[in-house]
Scaffold this motif. Structure first.
Motif, mmCIF file in Angstrom:
data_model
loop_
_atom_site.group_PDB
_atom_site.id
_atom_site.type_symbol
_atom_site.label_atom_id
_atom_site.label_comp_id
_atom_site.label_asym_id
_atom_site.label_seq_id
_atom_site.Cartn_x
_atom_site.Cartn_y
_atom_site.Cartn_z
ATOM 1 N N TYR A 34 97.247 63.883 4.547
ATOM 2 C CA TYR A 34 98.182 63.155 5.478
ATOM 3 C C TYR A 34 99.714 63.275 4.530
ATOM 4 O O TYR A 34 100.546 63.251 4.896
ATOM 5 C CB TYR A 34 97.693 61.991 5.927
ATOM 6 N N TYR A 69 102.669 66.160 14.394
ATOM 7 C CA TYR A 69 101.346 66.522 13.926
ATOM 8 C C TYR A 69 100.388 65.456 14.586
ATOM 9 O O TYR A 69 99.319 65.996 14.903
ATOM 10 C CB TYR A 69 101.237 66.239 12.357
ATOM 11 N N ILE A 111 107.999 64.707 12.243
ATOM 12 C CA ILE A 111 107.032 65.573 11.602
ATOM 13 C C ILE A 111 105.805 64.872 11.679
ATOM 14 O O ILE A 111 104.928 65.567 12.217
ATOM 15 C CB ILE A 111 107.352 65.892 10.217
ATOM 16 N N LEU A 112 105.651 63.661 11.465
ATOM 17 C CA LEU A 112 104.385 62.945 11.400
ATOM 18 C C LEU A 112 104.100 62.807 12.846
ATOM 19 O O LEU A 112 102.693 62.956 13.265
ATOM 20 C CB LEU A 112 104.418 61.470 10.823
ATOM 21 N N GLU A 139 100.597 65.215 2.641
ATOM 22 C CA GLU A 139 101.331 66.458 2.401
ATOM 23 C C GLU A 139 102.194 66.398 3.916
ATOM 24 O O GLU A 139 103.208 67.253 3.528
ATOM 25 C CB GLU A 139 100.401 67.677 2.167
ATOM 26 N N ILE A 140 101.561 65.966 4.759
ATOM 27 C CA ILE A 140 102.449 65.948 5.939
ATOM 28 C C ILE A 140 103.708 65.154 5.862
ATOM 29 O O ILE A 140 104.862 65.541 6.284
ATOM 30 C CB ILE A 140 101.658 65.649 7.117
ATOM 31 N N ILE A 142 97.941 72.936 4.123
ATOM 32 C CA ILE A 142 98.058 71.373 4.369
ATOM 33 C C ILE A 142 96.801 70.649 4.549
ATOM 34 O O ILE A 142 96.061 71.046 5.674
ATOM 35 C CB ILE A 142 98.937 70.748 5.471
#
Length: 208
Positions: free
Chosen positions: A171, A29, A25-26, A173-174, A168
């Motif tokens: 960061y 993004y 996910i990170l 929250e990511i 969001i």
């Protein structure tokens, strides 16, 4: 070997599952932010309207949709005989969930509805349900009680809506978007891998 020693590798799998999903996910993004200007330029060349946040969102969705199944496959290939199909199922589930956000969710909560907990719950829940169902199609051939995976996936993604509750902006929250669903589905994964092999797999082995 003690019972604790026998269970340790399974819970180590849980930890790696959380880390792998969070990393996907990170990185997704990060790629969305990094590649958005190039995607916007390509969109202009093709006369596509990708101005504003659309280039970033599209890049981010595609990046996560590719990274998430690969990271999960790296862990599951040692535990599932059909782990390769997991990649296709996860890609399909991810993009199906995202499509539901843009197509079905506005019809359910109202076009142009103000962002709020209800809307975020439906949006994150759409992803969790779509992923859960498509991945269940693969998991049910390997373990018994695989239906619980759908519930775990749905619960994990809905929990994100309650944990963040808004758009969001940070960061941290990511990290939650990656870690919270993975923490819940990881528990289900550890439990399911301890269940007997599914009846489908058993019958096929006997027939062979």
């Amino acid at each position: 070997m003690s019972n604790r020693e026998a269970q340790a590798p399974k819970w180590l799998l849980w930890l790696w599952w959380v880390l792998a999903n969070t990393a996907a996910i990170l990185l997704g993004y990060a790629l969305g932010f990094a590649l958005a200007p190039a995607v916007e330029l390509i969109g202009r060349a093709l006369m596509l309207d990708l101005a504003g946040d659309w280039a970033m969102i599209m890049t981010m969705v595609i990046a996560i949709g590719m990274l998430l199944p690969i990271m999960q496959w790296l862990l599951l290939r040692r535990h599932l005989s059909q782990a390769g199909w997991w990649v296709l199922a996860t890609i399909g589930g991810w993009f199906l969930g995202v499509a539901a956000i843009f197509l079905a969710v506005p019809a359910l909560v109202g076009e142009g509805a103000e962002p709020g907990l209800v809307r975020y719950t439906v949006e994150y829940g759409s992803i969790g349900l779509a992923l859960g169902v498509t991945q269940w199609l693969i998991l049910r051939r390997a373990v018994a009680r695989a239906g619980w995976w759908v519930m775990a996936s749905l619960a994990g993604w809905v929990a994100v809506a309650f944990a963040i509750g808004r758009a969001i902006t940070e960061y941290w929250e990511i990290v939650k978007v990656g870690a919270i669903p993975a923490a819940i589905t990881g528990i289900a994964l550890v439990w399911l891998l301890q269940q007997p092999r599914s009846d489908i797999s058993t019958s096929r082995r006997k027939a062979a």
